[in-house]
Design a protein around this motif. Sequence first.
Motif, mmCIF file in Angstrom:
data_model
loop_
_atom_site.group_PDB
_atom_site.id
_atom_site.type_symbol
_atom_site.label_atom_id
_atom_site.label_comp_id
_atom_site.label_asym_id
_atom_site.label_seq_id
_atom_site.Cartn_x
_atom_site.Cartn_y
_atom_site.Cartn_z
ATOM 1 N N UNK A 136 0.846 -1.192 0.000
ATOM 2 C CA UNK A 136 0.000 0.000 0.000
ATOM 3 C C UNK A 136 0.882 1.243 0.000
ATOM 4 N N UNK A 137 0.428 2.272 -0.700
ATOM 5 C CA UNK A 137 1.124 3.562 -0.750
ATOM 6 C C UNK A 137 0.071 4.651 -0.571
ATOM 7 N N UNK A 138 0.378 5.643 0.273
ATOM 8 C CA UNK A 138 -0.559 6.735 0.514
ATOM 9 C C UNK A 138 0.098 8.072 0.222
ATOM 10 N N UNK A 139 -0.591 8.898 -0.529
ATOM 11 C CA UNK A 139 -0.157 10.265 -0.784
ATOM 12 C C UNK A 139 -1.373 11.043 -1.307
ATOM 13 N N UNK A 140 -1.594 12.260 -0.819
ATOM 14 C CA UNK A 140 -2.768 13.014 -1.285
ATOM 15 C C UNK A 140 -2.638 13.549 -2.697
ATOM 16 N N UNK A 141 -1.405 13.594 -3.222
ATOM 17 C CA UNK A 141 -1.200 14.106 -4.578
ATOM 18 C C UNK A 141 -1.334 12.958 -5.577
ATOM 19 N N UNK A 142 -2.316 13.037 -6.445
ATOM 20 C CA UNK A 142 -2.616 11.939 -7.373
ATOM 21 C C UNK A 142 -1.459 11.647 -8.315
ATOM 22 N N UNK A 143 -0.768 12.687 -8.775
ATOM 23 C CA UNK A 143 0.341 12.475 -9.706
ATOM 24 C C UNK A 143 1.502 11.766 -9.025
ATOM 25 N N UNK A 144 1.849 12.199 -7.809
ATOM 26 C CA UNK A 144 2.924 11.546 -7.071
ATOM 27 C C UNK A 144 2.563 10.101 -6.746
#
Length: 335
Positions: free
Chosen positions: A43-51
């Motif tokens: 799993x990977x979490x980041x609020x920036x969709x591109x990143x």
Amino acid sequence: MDRMRSEGTPPGTLGIGVVGAGSVALRHHLPVLARQRGAEVVAIADPDAQSLAAALALAPAARGEATHTALLADPRVDVVAVLTPPASHAQIAIAALEAGRHVFLEKPLAASMDDARAIARAADEAGRVVGVGFVYRRHRLVTEALDLVRAGALGRLRSIIGTMTGAGRADPRRGGALLDLASHHVDLWRLFTGTEVTSAHAVAGNDCAVLSARMGDGTAVSVTVGDALGANHELRLLGDAGTITLRLDRFDGLDLVPAGALPGDPPLRLRRGLASMRSLPAMVRSHRAGGDLSAAFAAEWRDLLSAVRGERPFQPDASDGFLALEAILQAEVAG
């Protein structure tokens, strides 16, 4: 390891949840974890969709999430890698520990001593592994230099002088050059001397800063750090019997000069040239594998996963991160 697993993660494999899909994740951690045996990024979490999309391209089996809270709801996650700016470390790390996960935090441990204390308390209460990403402890040349120092090649260590600068633009979210870069050298000072910082002060200049300190054994230490100054990473360890110069951006970046000799003396230059020629095959192999820094990140993850499995403790831990942060913040106050 005792949580119910979803289908798709092999038995005995540790599930890694990565929070933060910035440059350190994309350039270092995710490529290394893709080759790590016995672990899988799930799993990977980041609020920036591109990143997030760029990170998921490096971990095709991972689920993408917008928040660390959603990531922690995934039962496959055993270890949470906190690769976000330091101001967010405490919130994410504490939530992960309270959810029963082991935690890896990129340096610095936190952005404030209050946050650092909160992480340390949560780590003690949770009884989980908490590792801090001072990756240069595991750099090949640092290991070789440490062996030389412990063998007495420098006699008594008197001073350590360093430079760590980058070629890119400063990102204010990283907390400034002292927190972002000098923290590595504070950890190395502690490693080489085996003592703690007893006094420190910092001086800010044009796009750079100098951190100077005195260690518990009397060693005088300093490092110049900054962004947009060109990529340099060097340490010079001076003792009463010799000097070690480390260029951590070069494969053949370790040079030992005995006291009384000059680096440019013909015998030393000849020895240096012959050593470089002999090391060419190893240098090519290292380059093909990603270089010494990539190898250090791989060793860091191997050791962390070994600690999670209960095979041996991991260092640097939260206490190491706490002491490095304390030295830097005290220096900023002292000016």
